[in-house]
Design a protein around this motif. Structure first.
Motif, PDB file in Angstrom:
ATOM      1  N   ARG A  71      -3.243   3.464   9.756  1.00  0.00           N
ATOM      2  CA  ARG A  71      -2.043   3.626  10.014  1.00  0.00           C
ATOM      3  C   ARG A  71      -1.103   2.355  10.681  1.00  0.00           C
ATOM      4  NH1 ARG A  71      -0.681   7.322   6.507  1.00  0.00           N
ATOM      5  NH2 ARG A  71      -1.866   9.177   6.556  1.00  0.00           N
ATOM      6  N   THR A 123       0.784  -1.119   0.130  1.00  0.00           N
ATOM      7  CA  THR A 123      -0.089   0.091   0.081  1.00  0.00           C
ATOM      8  C   THR A 123       0.808   1.416  -0.018  1.00  0.00           C
ATOM      9  OG1 THR A 123       0.036  -0.115   2.569  1.00  0.00           O
ATOM     10  CG2 THR A 123      -1.985  -1.262   1.002  1.00  0.00           C
ATOM     11  N   ASP A 124       2.169   1.177   0.368  1.00  0.00           N
ATOM     12  CA  ASP A 124       3.076   2.148   0.239  1.00  0.00           C
ATOM     13  C   ASP A 124       3.829   2.583  -1.080  1.00  0.00           C
ATOM     14  OD1 ASP A 124       5.131   0.469   0.070  1.00  0.00           O
ATOM     15  OD2 ASP A 124       5.938   0.792   1.913  1.00  0.00           O
ATOM     16  N   VAL A 176      -5.535   0.240   0.432  1.00  0.00           N
ATOM     17  CA  VAL A 176      -4.738   1.656   0.869  1.00  0.00           C
ATOM     18  C   VAL A 176      -5.523   2.564   1.526  1.00  0.00           C
ATOM     19  CG1 VAL A 176      -4.106   3.536  -0.506  1.00  0.00           C
ATOM     20  CG2 VAL A 176      -3.504   1.504  -1.304  1.00  0.00           C
ATOM     21  N   GLU A 177      -6.841   2.459   1.391  1.00  0.00           N
ATOM     22  CA  GLU A 177      -7.717   3.623   2.101  1.00  0.00           C
ATOM     23  C   GLU A 177      -7.531   2.870   3.901  1.00  0.00           C
ATOM     24  OE1 GLU A 177     -11.864   3.157   0.783  1.00  0.00           O
ATOM     25  OE2 GLU A 177     -11.070   3.901  -1.250  1.00  0.00           O
ATOM     26  N   ARG A 178      -7.635   1.589   3.962  1.00  0.00           N
ATOM     27  CA  ARG A 178      -7.722   1.166   5.281  1.00  0.00           C
ATOM     28  C   ARG A 178      -6.150   1.563   6.127  1.00  0.00           C
ATOM     29  NH1 ARG A 178      -7.503  -3.895   8.341  1.00  0.00           N
ATOM     30  NH2 ARG A 178      -9.336  -3.641   9.874  1.00  0.00           N
ATOM     31  N   MET A 179      -5.227   1.441   5.082  1.00  0.00           N
ATOM     32  CA  MET A 179      -3.962   2.015   5.844  1.00  0.00           C
ATOM     33  C   MET A 179      -3.795   3.317   6.295  1.00  0.00           C
ATOM     34  SD  MET A 179      -1.997  -0.817   6.706  1.00  0.00           S
ATOM     35  CE  MET A 179      -0.229  -0.533   6.734  1.00  0.00           C
ATOM     36  N   ASN A 180      -4.463   4.015   5.192  1.00  0.00           N
ATOM     37  CA  ASN A 180      -4.474   5.629   5.501  1.00  0.00           C
ATOM     38  C   ASN A 180      -5.238   5.924   6.662  1.00  0.00           C
ATOM     39  OD1 ASN A 180      -2.670   6.146   3.385  1.00  0.00           O
ATOM     40  ND2 ASN A 180      -4.489   6.311   1.974  1.00  0.00           N
ATOM     41  N   GLU A 181      -6.274   5.172   6.690  1.00  0.00           N
ATOM     42  CA  GLU A 181      -7.168   5.424   8.066  1.00  0.00           C
ATOM     43  C   GLU A 181      -6.507   4.792   9.175  1.00  0.00           C
ATOM     44  OE1 GLU A 181     -11.454   4.234   9.704  1.00  0.00           O
ATOM     45  OE2 GLU A 181     -11.075   3.768   7.586  1.00  0.00           O
TER      46      GLU A 181
END
Length: 193
Positions: free
Chosen positions: A95, A19-20, A88-93
């Motif tokens: 962290r 996701t990064d 990606v959304e989940r990781m952004n939310e």
């Protein structure tokens, strides 16, 4: 032959997008004293219910050289919420303190013999498997948790002791295999213990 990677086995290599925006293989975790590879996803209530305990374990052991790689192998045909975009959304939310990888082909899930989400694999410094199975005994509702098998395994390993309980059955939703019913599992995939 067992479906799931047996204790003592070498960690199978992979090359997966994260996701990064980078692509990772085992060599990217070479600096880790211990590597925890775990199969996870975005939607499963057992994953969602235990993510904060997994976070706490990752944060506790990170300073001691333990790194975490979460792999989502679920078919988006079965669970559209498990798409890379949603990862990606989940990781952004949230962290989370791990690298979150996408196994679109499901080849890595097959190489490891992932049964459920979540399913944890702990590898020592030589990348030999020393623990596999559940993270905790109540992943859906960690307020009822009595055992953190993942933390116990990491504690034993870092203390130079054999892992007292090296094998448990993972508890969670089964991996969503492409082209199969949502509850399908390979015939040779049975309980570990």
């Amino acid at each position: 032959m067992a479906f799931t990677l047996p204790l003592g086995a070498q960690a199978p290599d992979f090359s997966l997008p994260a996701t990064d925006g980078k692509t990772y293989g085992l060599s990217d975790f070479a600096d880790a004293k211990v590597l925890v590879v775990f199969f996870t996803c975005n939607h499963c209530p057992y994953v969602v219910g235990s993510d904060e305990v997994t976070r706490a374990t990752a944060e506790k052991f990170g300073p001691r050289g333990v790194r975490f790689a979460g792999i989502n192998s679920n078919s988006v045909g079965t669970k559209p919420l498990d798409s890379f975009e949603h990862m990606v959304e989940r990781m952004n939310e949230h962290r989370f303190p791990w690298t979150y990888l996408r196994d679109e082909s499901q080849d890595v899930a097959k190489a490891y013999g992932a049964l459920r989400t979540p399913h944890f694999y702990v590898f020592d410094g030589e990348r030999k498997l020393v623990y596999t199975g559940r993270g905790v005994d109540q992943p859906r509702d960690t307020s009822k948790m009595t055992v953190n098998d993942l933390e116990n395994a990491l504690t034993d390993l870092l203390a130079g002791r054999p892992v007292a309980t090296p094998l448990t059955n993972p508890i969670g939703c089964n991996v969503k295999w492409d082209g199969q019913d949502a509850h399908w599992m390979p015939v040779e995939a049975c309980d570990l213990v």
